[in-house]
Motif scaffolding. Structure first.
Motif, PDB file in Angstrom:
ATOM      1  N   VAL A   1      -8.657   0.650  37.862  1.00  0.00           N
ATOM      2  CA  VAL A   1      -7.461  -0.197  37.900  1.00  0.00           C
ATOM      3  C   VAL A   1      -7.236  -0.855  36.549  1.00  0.00           C
ATOM      4  O   VAL A   1      -6.120  -0.866  36.024  1.00  0.00           O
ATOM      5  CB  VAL A   1      -7.601  -1.257  39.009  1.00  0.00           C
ATOM      6  CG1 VAL A   1      -6.430  -2.245  38.959  1.00  0.00           C
ATOM      7  CG2 VAL A   1      -7.679  -0.592  40.386  1.00  0.00           C
ATOM      8  N   ALA A   2      -8.308  -1.390  35.965  1.00  0.00           N
ATOM      9  CA  ALA A   2      -8.161  -2.071  34.671  1.00  0.00           C
ATOM     10  C   ALA A   2      -7.735  -1.102  33.578  1.00  0.00           C
ATOM     11  O   ALA A   2      -6.905  -1.439  32.719  1.00  0.00           O
ATOM     12  CB  ALA A   2      -9.479  -2.747  34.286  1.00  0.00           C
ATOM     13  N   ALA A   3      -8.292   0.117  33.582  1.00  0.00           N
ATOM     14  CA  ALA A   3      -7.964   1.088  32.537  1.00  0.00           C
ATOM     15  C   ALA A   3      -6.514   1.545  32.609  1.00  0.00           C
ATOM     16  O   ALA A   3      -5.927   1.923  31.586  1.00  0.00           O
ATOM     17  CB  ALA A   3      -8.897   2.290  32.634  1.00  0.00           C
TER      18      ALA A   3
ATOM     19  N   GLY B   1     -17.056  -2.081  38.899  1.00  0.00           N
ATOM     20  CA  GLY B   1     -16.475  -3.244  39.557  1.00  0.00           C
ATOM     21  C   GLY B   1     -16.390  -3.144  41.057  1.00  0.00           C
ATOM     22  O   GLY B   1     -15.942  -4.092  41.714  1.00  0.00           O
ATOM     23  N   PHE B   2     -16.833  -2.003  41.626  1.00  0.00           N
ATOM     24  CA  PHE B   2     -16.889  -1.918  43.093  1.00  0.00           C
ATOM     25  C   PHE B   2     -17.823  -2.989  43.635  1.00  0.00           C
ATOM     26  O   PHE B   2     -17.558  -3.601  44.669  1.00  0.00           O
ATOM     27  CB  PHE B   2     -17.348  -0.524  43.503  1.00  0.00           C
ATOM     28  CG  PHE B   2     -17.749  -0.406  44.943  1.00  0.00           C
ATOM     29  CD1 PHE B   2     -16.802  -0.523  45.949  1.00  0.00           C
ATOM     30  CD2 PHE B   2     -19.077  -0.184  45.306  1.00  0.00           C
ATOM     31  CE1 PHE B   2     -17.168  -0.425  47.288  1.00  0.00           C
ATOM     32  CE2 PHE B   2     -19.451  -0.081  46.634  1.00  0.00           C
ATOM     33  CZ  PHE B   2     -18.497  -0.201  47.626  1.00  0.00           C
TER      34      PHE B   2
ATOM     35  N   TRP C   1     -12.806  -0.194  39.775  1.00  0.00           N
ATOM     36  CA  TRP C   1     -11.916  -1.312  39.481  1.00  0.00           C
ATOM     37  C   TRP C   1     -11.864  -1.648  37.988  1.00  0.00           C
ATOM     38  O   TRP C   1     -10.786  -1.876  37.444  1.00  0.00           O
ATOM     39  CB  TRP C   1     -12.346  -2.550  40.274  1.00  0.00           C
ATOM     40  CG  TRP C   1     -12.125  -2.386  41.747  1.00  0.00           C
ATOM     41  CD1 TRP C   1     -13.043  -1.972  42.672  1.00  0.00           C
ATOM     42  CD2 TRP C   1     -10.909  -2.580  42.465  1.00  0.00           C
ATOM     43  NE1 TRP C   1     -12.473  -1.910  43.930  1.00  0.00           N
ATOM     44  CE2 TRP C   1     -11.149  -2.288  43.827  1.00  0.00           C
ATOM     45  CE3 TRP C   1      -9.630  -2.994  42.091  1.00  0.00           C
ATOM     46  CZ2 TRP C   1     -10.175  -2.382  44.810  1.00  0.00           C
ATOM     47  CZ3 TRP C   1      -8.651  -3.094  43.074  1.00  0.00           C
ATOM     48  CH2 TRP C   1      -8.925  -2.796  44.404  1.00  0.00           C
ATOM     49  N   HIS C   2     -13.017  -1.648  37.328  1.00  0.00           N
ATOM     50  CA  HIS C   2     -13.035  -1.958  35.895  1.00  0.00           C
ATOM     51  C   HIS C   2     -14.400  -1.567  35.331  1.00  0.00           C
ATOM     52  O   HIS C   2     -15.350  -1.285  36.084  1.00  0.00           O
ATOM     53  CB  HIS C   2     -12.762  -3.448  35.640  1.00  0.00           C
ATOM     54  CG  HIS C   2     -13.728  -4.368  36.333  1.00  0.00           C
ATOM     55  ND1 HIS C   2     -15.028  -4.584  35.895  1.00  0.00           N
ATOM     56  CD2 HIS C   2     -13.605  -5.109  37.465  1.00  0.00           C
ATOM     57  CE1 HIS C   2     -15.638  -5.429  36.702  1.00  0.00           C
ATOM     58  NE2 HIS C   2     -14.808  -5.767  37.677  1.00  0.00           N
TER      59      HIS C   2
ATOM     60  N   TRP D   1     -14.874   8.462  35.846  1.00  0.00           N
ATOM     61  CA  TRP D   1     -13.948   7.560  36.530  1.00  0.00           C
ATOM     62  C   TRP D   1     -13.675   6.278  35.754  1.00  0.00           C
ATOM     63  O   TRP D   1     -12.803   5.503  36.140  1.00  0.00           O
ATOM     64  CB  TRP D   1     -14.469   7.238  37.930  1.00  0.00           C
ATOM     65  CG  TRP D   1     -14.085   8.299  38.925  1.00  0.00           C
ATOM     66  CD1 TRP D   1     -13.710   9.585  38.653  1.00  0.00           C
ATOM     67  CD2 TRP D   1     -14.028   8.167  40.350  1.00  0.00           C
ATOM     68  NE1 TRP D   1     -13.445  10.267  39.809  1.00  0.00           N
ATOM     69  CE2 TRP D   1     -13.629   9.424  40.871  1.00  0.00           C
ATOM     70  CE3 TRP D   1     -14.301   7.130  41.224  1.00  0.00           C
ATOM     71  CZ2 TRP D   1     -13.479   9.652  42.233  1.00  0.00           C
ATOM     72  CZ3 TRP D   1     -14.155   7.350  42.595  1.00  0.00           C
ATOM     73  CH2 TRP D   1     -13.740   8.601  43.088  1.00  0.00           C
ATOM     74  N   ALA D   2     -14.377   6.036  34.666  1.00  0.00           N
ATOM     75  CA  ALA D   2     -14.092   4.833  33.875  1.00  0.00           C
ATOM     76  C   ALA D   2     -12.638   4.814  33.422  1.00  0.00           C
ATOM     77  O   ALA D   2     -11.991   3.760  33.411  1.00  0.00           O
ATOM     78  CB  ALA D   2     -15.026   4.768  32.664  1.00  0.00           C
ATOM     79  N   GLY D   3     -12.107   5.968  33.059  1.00  0.00           N
ATOM     80  CA  GLY D   3     -10.727   6.036  32.601  1.00  0.00           C
ATOM     81  C   GLY D   3      -9.700   5.998  33.704  1.00  0.00           C
ATOM     82  O   GLY D   3      -8.492   5.937  33.424  1.00  0.00           O
ATOM     83  N   LEU D   4     -10.145   6.033  34.956  1.00  0.00           N
ATOM     84  CA  LEU D   4      -9.227   6.007  36.092  1.00  0.00           C
ATOM     85  C   LEU D   4      -9.211   4.661  36.798  1.00  0.00           C
ATOM     86  O   LEU D   4      -8.505   4.502  37.801  1.00  0.00           O
ATOM     87  CB  LEU D   4      -9.610   7.098  37.100  1.00  0.00           C
ATOM     88  CG  LEU D   4      -9.548   8.541  36.601  1.00  0.00           C
ATOM     89  CD1 LEU D   4     -10.012   9.496  37.689  1.00  0.00           C
ATOM     90  CD2 LEU D   4      -8.137   8.899  36.150  1.00  0.00           C
TER      91      LEU D   4
END
Length: 537
Positions: A437-439, A416-417, A408-409, A432-435
């Motif tokens: 929702v926030a990114a 953020g899960f 999520w972020h 996955w940080a770049g994938l």
């Protein structure tokens, strides 16, 4: 667009796998309060309904598809009050709610099955399952040759209360998931009661797990080959004609409630014509289109499955459905990738999404596909929970790869899960940080913004959504292109599923593209693995 009572004919439904969606209490497992907290994401995405995978009480040996109590919420997911609050909140946000129903089998912790074992031979509760004596002089061989879809035989031998070897029971899935015998009237009576229980709490419909498996061939004859989870062939335990009486009964019940309550069949039929039998006017409302999901990234094959799907559903007056991913299959951003080429897989996934959302009927999305999430194939063996992984010694049972919790972020797991630094039941990849929702939010060209734009256009354009009209346009065989009309509105879609760039005549307004394209006002040079939407001048 469909009327309120027919909302399902053109709905976009988003599947939530609760244990991987959002964790509210930091135990590493997603839950119903977590889902409720993230409902605004689904509203903003632009979907019409949310489908919740099972959250019922049970041992969770198969991700919730082993149910001990169909009327209770498992504590790992929350409480009954949490379920009712989620339904109410979704409705307040304009989202319908579809819940999973698992009628083919229960958990071995179900009260009926526990009594069947405890009371031994002659127990009336054994008649509600498939108990049979074994073959051979000592009864030590299974009653037939059926194999479990999770590996090994589909039969497990019981021990009688006196300690002696007893009868065998049938489980098409894991031993902890004994199959109901739908010939017994009490089974049908119980599930009518379960349907009413959740309908009375406001759910808008049910996704019916293993809808093609409830009824077995008379006499339980030998099969002659191994069972497979995604089997589209005729077998003694799939797609028997008797299942349709069950769904006629359920349709009468669903129709007795206001507001367009629906049933959706997870039915793996050997042909689209067989699948269409589940959605005849007096049966269920929709059936998942697995022939489309399993279609290769090939222009001729795509065109053929679209034509065949529309024809099969048109014959029974039902809408076609379209789906690319779910909790049981490899995510399409990976499945469509040649030789594990992640960049090509994502390009094809984005193009496939625009194609799917442009087709007539209803579409199903799986959580995380709006982020372009790939499959996670390299999970540690000791973290995997798919029961088939253990039963097959790792040869099968790799469904955990599409169930990794959502990002999520943030720049580190759990993204953020759950609370910062908290666990997640499956590990999330570092990249996955770049994938998240926030990114991706507000970033032009991101997969999330592509989905938001496509769903907004689908809702706004008169020629998109329901119906069954579609006219193929002449042109390059590698570039399937079609037109849809409603009233005076015209919409067109083209997808380059070939290997070379193609020039497409596009006079008018270019609405959306899955990747950057050159448009000179009259033509678009369409790269491979790219789709476009436009309205002609």
């Amino acid at each position: 667009m469909a009327t309120d009572g027919q909302w399902w004919r053109d709905a976009v439904v988003y599947q939530v796998y609760p244990r991987s969606f959002a964790d509210s209490n930091g135990d590493g497992v997603g839950d119903l309060p977590g889902v409720r907290s993230r409902l605004p994401h689904l509203r903003d995405l632009g979907v019409d309904a949310v489908w919740l995978s099972p959250f019922y009480a049970g041992p969770q040996a198969d991700g919730g598809y082993d149910v001990a109590d169909y009327r209770a919420v498992d504590p790992v997911f929350g409480t009954s009050a949490d379920a009712e609050a989620l339904i109410d909140e979704a409705h307040a946000l304009g989202l319908r709610v579809v819940v999973d129903l698992v009628p083919n089998h229960s958990s071995d912790r179900h009260a009926w099955f526990r009594r069947a074992l405890a009371e031994g031979p002659g127990s009336p509760f054994r008649d509600r399952y498939h108990f049979r004596p074994g073959l051979g002089p000592r009864g030590d061989r299974p009653p037939n040759d059926w194999g479990s879809l999770f590996g090994g035989p589909a039969w497990t031998r019981t021990t009688d209360p006196d300690g002696s070897p007893g009868d065998w029971y049938l489980h098409l899935f894991a031993p902890g998931q004994p199959d109901f015998d739908w010939e017994h009237p009490e089974v049908a009576r119980e599930f009518r009661s379960v349907l009413r229980f959740w309908l009375d709490r406001g759910v808008d419909g049910f996704r019916v797990d293993v809808a093609h498996g409830l009824v077995k061939a008379a006499g339980l004859p030998d099969h002659g080959r191994s069972a497979r989870l995604l089997d589209l062939t005729a077998t003694p335990f799939w797609d028997q004609d008797g299942v349709h009486e069950v769904y006629r009964d359920w349709r009468r019940l669903l129709d007795s409630y206001p507001g367009g309550r629906i049933g959706v069949a997870e039915a793996w039929g050997p042909t689209l014509a067989r699948t269409a039998r589940y959605v005849r006017p007096d049966e269920l409302h929709q059936a998942f289109n697995f022939h489309y999901l399993t279609c290769a990234w090939d222009p001729a094959a795509l065109r053929a499955v679209v034509d065949d799907s529309l024809a099969a559903m048109r014959a029974v007056g039902a809408p076609a459905t379209w789906v690319l991913s779910n909790h049981d299959v490899v995510r399409h951003a990976t499945r469509l990738a040649p030789c594990a080429d992640r960049a090509t897989g994502l390009r094809r996934a984005r193009a496939a999404t625009l194609l799917m959302l442009a087709l007539p009927g209803s579409a199903y999305l799986y959580q995380g596909e709006e982020l372009g999430l790939p499959e996670v194939p390299d999970l540690p063996d000791d973290r995997r929970q798919d029961p088939a992984f253990r039963r097959t010694g790792g040869r099968d049972g790799h469904r955990d790869g599409c169930r990794v919790p959502l990002p999520w972020h943030g720049d580190r797991p759990p993204y953020g899960f759950g609370p910062p630094g908290g666990p997640s039941w499956l590990p999330q990849p570092d990249e996955w940080a770049g994938l998240s929702v926030a990114a991706q939010s507000g970033v032009p060209g991101s997969t999330l913004e592509l989905y938001r734009a496509a769903l907004a256009l689908r809702r706004a354009h008169p020629a998109l959504g329901g119906g069954d009209d579609l006219t193929w346009l002449a042109g390059d065989d590698a570039v399937p292109a079609f037109e849809r009309r409603a009233g005076g509105a015209v919409f067109r879609c083209a997808v380059n599923a070939g290997e070379h760039p193609a020039k497409v005549e596009v006079e008018g307004a270019l609405l959306l593209s899955s990747a950057p394209v050159d448009h000179d006002g009259a033509h678009v040079v369409l790269p491979p693995d790219t789709a476009i939407w436009w309205t002609p001048a």
